[in-house]
Motif scaffolding. Structure first.
Motif, PDB file in Angstrom:
ATOM      1  N   ASN A   1      -4.660   3.439  -3.591  1.00  0.00           N
ATOM      2  CA  ASN A   1      -3.805   3.079  -2.454  1.00  0.00           C
ATOM      3  C   ASN A   1      -3.018   1.784  -2.670  1.00  0.00           C
ATOM      4  O   ASN A   1      -2.332   1.299  -1.784  1.00  0.00           O
ATOM      5  CB  ASN A   1      -4.629   2.975  -1.169  1.00  0.00           C
ATOM      6  CG  ASN A   1      -3.757   2.965   0.070  1.00  0.00           C
ATOM      7  OD1 ASN A   1      -2.704   3.601   0.096  1.00  0.00           O
ATOM      8  ND2 ASN A   1      -4.160   2.233   1.089  1.00  0.00           N
TER       9      ASN A   1
ATOM     10  N   ASN B   1       9.239   5.734  -3.768  1.00  0.00           N
ATOM     11  CA  ASN B   1       8.241   6.789  -3.711  1.00  0.00           C
ATOM     12  C   ASN B   1       9.011   8.104  -3.771  1.00  0.00           C
ATOM     13  O   ASN B   1       9.707   8.464  -2.823  1.00  0.00           O
ATOM     14  CB  ASN B   1       7.436   6.671  -2.409  1.00  0.00           C
ATOM     15  CG  ASN B   1       6.394   7.751  -2.281  1.00  0.00           C
ATOM     16  OD1 ASN B   1       6.349   8.695  -3.072  1.00  0.00           O
ATOM     17  ND2 ASN B   1       5.550   7.631  -1.275  1.00  0.00           N
TER      18      ASN B   1
ATOM     19  N   LYS C   1       8.049   4.894   2.223  1.00  0.00           N
ATOM     20  CA  LYS C   1       8.387   6.253   2.668  1.00  0.00           C
ATOM     21  C   LYS C   1       9.027   7.018   1.517  1.00  0.00           C
ATOM     22  O   LYS C   1       9.798   6.434   0.726  1.00  0.00           O
ATOM     23  CB  LYS C   1       9.360   6.202   3.850  1.00  0.00           C
ATOM     24  CG  LYS C   1       8.753   5.618   5.098  1.00  0.00           C
ATOM     25  CD  LYS C   1       9.754   5.629   6.239  1.00  0.00           C
ATOM     26  CE  LYS C   1       9.148   4.995   7.476  1.00  0.00           C
ATOM     27  NZ  LYS C   1      10.142   4.773   8.527  1.00  0.00           N
TER      28      LYS C   1
ATOM     29  N   TRP D   1       6.437   7.868  -8.808  1.00  0.00           N
ATOM     30  CA  TRP D   1       6.935   6.577  -8.344  1.00  0.00           C
ATOM     31  C   TRP D   1       7.895   5.978  -9.366  1.00  0.00           C
ATOM     32  O   TRP D   1       7.780   6.239 -10.564  1.00  0.00           O
ATOM     33  CB  TRP D   1       5.776   5.609  -8.139  1.00  0.00           C
ATOM     34  CG  TRP D   1       4.894   6.006  -7.003  1.00  0.00           C
ATOM     35  CD1 TRP D   1       3.974   7.020  -6.984  1.00  0.00           C
ATOM     36  CD2 TRP D   1       4.854   5.414  -5.706  1.00  0.00           C
ATOM     37  NE1 TRP D   1       3.366   7.095  -5.766  1.00  0.00           N
ATOM     38  CE2 TRP D   1       3.882   6.108  -4.957  1.00  0.00           C
ATOM     39  CE3 TRP D   1       5.530   4.358  -5.100  1.00  0.00           C
ATOM     40  CZ2 TRP D   1       3.575   5.784  -3.642  1.00  0.00           C
ATOM     41  CZ3 TRP D   1       5.225   4.030  -3.794  1.00  0.00           C
ATOM     42  CH2 TRP D   1       4.261   4.738  -3.077  1.00  0.00           C
TER      43      TRP D   1
ATOM     44  N   LYS E   1       0.851  -1.183   0.000  1.00  0.00           N
ATOM     45  CA  LYS E   1       0.000   0.000   0.000  1.00  0.00           C
ATOM     46  C   LYS E   1       0.892   1.242   0.000  1.00  0.00           C
ATOM     47  O   LYS E   1       2.078   1.153   0.366  1.00  0.00           O
ATOM     48  CB  LYS E   1      -0.909  -0.002   1.241  1.00  0.00           C
ATOM     49  CG  LYS E   1      -1.793  -1.236   1.346  1.00  0.00           C
ATOM     50  CD  LYS E   1      -2.793  -1.309   0.200  1.00  0.00           C
ATOM     51  CE  LYS E   1      -3.708  -2.521   0.352  1.00  0.00           C
ATOM     52  NZ  LYS E   1      -4.528  -2.750  -0.842  1.00  0.00           N
ATOM     53  N   VAL E   2       0.345   2.363  -0.370  1.00  0.00           N
ATOM     54  CA  VAL E   2       1.121   3.603  -0.480  1.00  0.00           C
ATOM     55  C   VAL E   2       1.894   3.887   0.812  1.00  0.00           C
ATOM     56  O   VAL E   2       3.077   4.251   0.789  1.00  0.00           O
ATOM     57  CB  VAL E   2       0.190   4.789  -0.847  1.00  0.00           C
ATOM     58  CG1 VAL E   2       0.933   6.114  -0.710  1.00  0.00           C
ATOM     59  CG2 VAL E   2      -0.338   4.613  -2.267  1.00  0.00           C
ATOM     60  N   ALA E   3       1.241   3.708   1.958  1.00  0.00           N
ATOM     61  CA  ALA E   3       1.880   4.007   3.240  1.00  0.00           C
ATOM     62  C   ALA E   3       3.078   3.109   3.549  1.00  0.00           C
ATOM     63  O   ALA E   3       3.888   3.424   4.429  1.00  0.00           O
ATOM     64  CB  ALA E   3       0.852   3.892   4.371  1.00  0.00           C
ATOM     65  N   ASP E   4       3.214   2.015   2.838  1.00  0.00           N
ATOM     66  CA  ASP E   4       4.343   1.101   3.064  1.00  0.00           C
ATOM     67  C   ASP E   4       5.653   1.655   2.504  1.00  0.00           C
ATOM     68  O   ASP E   4       6.730   1.099   2.769  1.00  0.00           O
ATOM     69  CB  ASP E   4       4.074  -0.259   2.406  1.00  0.00           C
ATOM     70  CG  ASP E   4       2.871  -0.965   2.999  1.00  0.00           C
ATOM     71  OD1 ASP E   4       2.572  -0.732   4.191  1.00  0.00           O
ATOM     72  OD2 ASP E   4       2.233  -1.747   2.267  1.00  0.00           O
TER      73      ASP E   4
END
Ligand code: FES
Length: 152
Positions: free
Chosen positions: A143, A80, A58, A86, A53-56
């Protein structure tokens, strides 16, 4: 015909059949490889697979991920880049295919085999690598971070 000649006949047939079979296998393999060479698959032909997921991921920290691509375990770095988008880089050094490592202290990819050095975008900075790290297909949607085969 002597008894010895009679015993050699099946062996000769067996050898002919064996050599013929091996030749057929090599011939079919060659034709298959020639077909791939003349008509390579589209860059986006490989199915995209979610690697997180995006939050994985940094911003500014390449993360190594592995996934099953075409039935084979594959690995790459997902980066990211924040407002720059990306990036997905293959982890194989372009010199002799060793696995490169991301070194946070120097902000570089380093190849342990012969000292190849790449920047965060995969550009060659030093050493024997003849070209940048190959870029992989990457798509971020709802996401979900998805990757695929090598681009271009
Ligand atoms: Fe990477 Fe040689 S394999 S520098």
């Amino acid at each position: 015909m002597t008894e010895d000649q009679n015993n050699n006949m099946p062996r000769r047939k067996f050898l002919k059949l064996g050599v013929g079979s091996i030749g057929a296998v090599f011939g079919l393999t060659y034709v298959s490889l020639l077909g791939d060479f003349l008509m390579p698959p589209e860059a986006n032909a490989q199915t995209l697979q979610e690697v997180g997921k995006v939050a994985d991921f940094k911003v500014g920290e390449p993360k190594f991920v592995s996934y099953k691509g075409s039935g084979v375990e594959e690995g790459l770095y997902v980066i990211n880049q924040g407002s720059e988008g990306w990036l997905a880089l293959d982890f194989h050094c372009t010199h002799l295919q060793c696995a490169v490592n991301w070194v946070p202290a120097t902000q570089q990819f380093i190849c342990p085999c012969h000292g190849g050095v790449y920047d965060i975008k995969g550009n060659v900075l030093d050493g024997p690598p003849p070209k940048p790290l190959p870029r992989r297909v990457i798509k971020v949607e709802d996401n979900s971070v998805q990757v695929g085969g090598i681009t271009a």
